[in-house]
Design a protein around this motif. Structure first.
Motif, PDB file in Angstrom:
ATOM      1  N   ARG A   1     -33.891  45.050  23.990  1.00  0.00           N
ATOM      2  CA  ARG A   1     -34.618  46.263  23.625  1.00  0.00           C
ATOM      3  C   ARG A   1     -35.102  46.188  22.177  1.00  0.00           C
ATOM      4  O   ARG A   1     -36.245  46.524  21.862  1.00  0.00           O
ATOM      5  CB  ARG A   1     -33.700  47.471  23.844  1.00  0.00           C
ATOM      6  CG  ARG A   1     -34.310  48.866  23.606  1.00  0.00           C
ATOM      7  CD  ARG A   1     -34.113  49.359  22.169  1.00  0.00           C
ATOM      8  NE  ARG A   1     -32.810  49.092  21.620  1.00  0.00           N
ATOM      9  CZ  ARG A   1     -31.768  49.929  21.739  1.00  0.00           C
ATOM     10  NH1 ARG A   1     -31.880  51.063  22.381  1.00  0.00           N
ATOM     11  NH2 ARG A   1     -30.599  49.604  21.158  1.00  0.00           N
TER      12      ARG A   1
ATOM     13  N   LEU B   1     -35.355  50.003  29.412  1.00  0.00           N
ATOM     14  CA  LEU B   1     -34.197  49.320  28.823  1.00  0.00           C
ATOM     15  C   LEU B   1     -33.218  50.322  28.229  1.00  0.00           C
ATOM     16  O   LEU B   1     -31.991  50.157  28.344  1.00  0.00           O
ATOM     17  CB  LEU B   1     -34.661  48.321  27.762  1.00  0.00           C
ATOM     18  CG  LEU B   1     -35.460  47.120  28.289  1.00  0.00           C
ATOM     19  CD1 LEU B   1     -35.983  46.279  27.136  1.00  0.00           C
ATOM     20  CD2 LEU B   1     -34.601  46.265  29.227  1.00  0.00           C
ATOM     21  N   GLU B   2     -33.724  51.369  27.601  1.00  0.00           N
ATOM     22  CA  GLU B   2     -32.840  52.401  27.068  1.00  0.00           C
ATOM     23  C   GLU B   2     -32.111  53.129  28.199  1.00  0.00           C
ATOM     24  O   GLU B   2     -30.926  53.484  28.070  1.00  0.00           O
ATOM     25  CB  GLU B   2     -33.640  53.370  26.213  1.00  0.00           C
ATOM     26  CG  GLU B   2     -34.110  52.729  24.895  1.00  0.00           C
ATOM     27  CD  GLU B   2     -34.993  53.641  24.060  1.00  0.00           C
ATOM     28  OE1 GLU B   2     -35.507  54.644  24.617  1.00  0.00           O
ATOM     29  OE2 GLU B   2     -35.171  53.344  22.860  1.00  0.00           O
TER      30      GLU B   2
ATOM     31  N   VAL C   1     -39.528  49.621  27.085  1.00  0.00           N
ATOM     32  CA  VAL C   1     -38.522  50.123  26.147  1.00  0.00           C
ATOM     33  C   VAL C   1     -37.760  51.286  26.764  1.00  0.00           C
ATOM     34  O   VAL C   1     -36.520  51.344  26.708  1.00  0.00           O
ATOM     35  CB  VAL C   1     -39.187  50.554  24.823  1.00  0.00           C
ATOM     36  CG1 VAL C   1     -38.180  51.298  23.938  1.00  0.00           C
ATOM     37  CG2 VAL C   1     -39.730  49.342  24.080  1.00  0.00           C
TER      38      VAL C   1
END
Length: 208
Positions: free
Chosen positions: A173, A120-121, A117
């Protein structure tokens, strides 16, 4: 080379110990020859090169030292290299090398969900920044008398890819946050059918 190395180390890590023939057959089922530009004939060479560099261990060889009859497993250095390459591919946006993220997708399950996560951010932020810079890159080309104007389209096709990836990354995400897929430390979300796994491990007849 880093994409090829990641794919080779990653597929060995999944099936180790595994024969070179099995690893080659598995990678070709992923169609790596098309999206990763890997020559099918170079897979054996790549495995041997990784073994020479101490990243793979060659466990056994058949008569005549046939490359397809050599089995491989990761060494401790190979394990470190695998995770370093995987994280580099996941955390770094490279607009002209989409194959690296595609390779990373094959192995994201070996990382924990919170890291995936966070990565992906980070990719979302990088892609948003690239989109912000696009108008200024175009203006620089238009103002430079030494640069042909058609170079704009080279920037624009890259920007279109970035925007498509940005849309996908946001959605991916969100799916990961919602609990989709299985990651390290969690129950696997998929296991191969035993019959398929048995067929995968079948070696071809060596012939006369």
């Amino acid at each position: 080379m880093s994409t090829t190395r990641l794919l080779l180390l990653g597929v060995v890590r999944i099936f180790q110990p595994a024969y070179g023939y099995q690893l080659r057959r598995e990678l070709l089922s992923w169609e790596v020859q098309h999206w990763a530009n890997i020559n099918p004939g170079s897979i054996y060479t790549g495995l041997r090169t990784l073994a020479k560099h101490g990243l793979l261990q060659e466990l056994e060889e058949g008569a005549g030292h046939k490359p397809g009859r050599t089995s491989y497993k990761l060494t401790a250095d190979g394990e470190k290299e695998y995770f370093a390459l995987l994280r580099q591919a996941l955390w770094t946006v490279e607009g002209f090398r989409p194959d690296r993220m595609q390779a990373a997708l094959s192995f994201l399950w070996s990382l924990r969900r919170d890291e995936v996560v966070a990565a992906l951010e980070s990719r979302i932020t990088q892609l948003e920044q690239r989109a912000k810079a696009q108008p200024f890159n175009e203006r620089q080309i238009l103002q430079d008398p030494g640069t042909p104007n058609h170079v704009l389209e080279m920037l624009r096709i890259s920007d279109a890819r970035d925007r498509g990836e940005l849309e996908w990354t946001r959605a991916f995400r969100d799916r990961v946050l919602a609990g989709d897929y299985g990651f390290a430390g969690e129950p696997p979300d998929w296991t191969p059918d035993p019959n398929v796994a048995a067929h995968w491990r079948t070696l071809p007849d060596e012939g006369p």
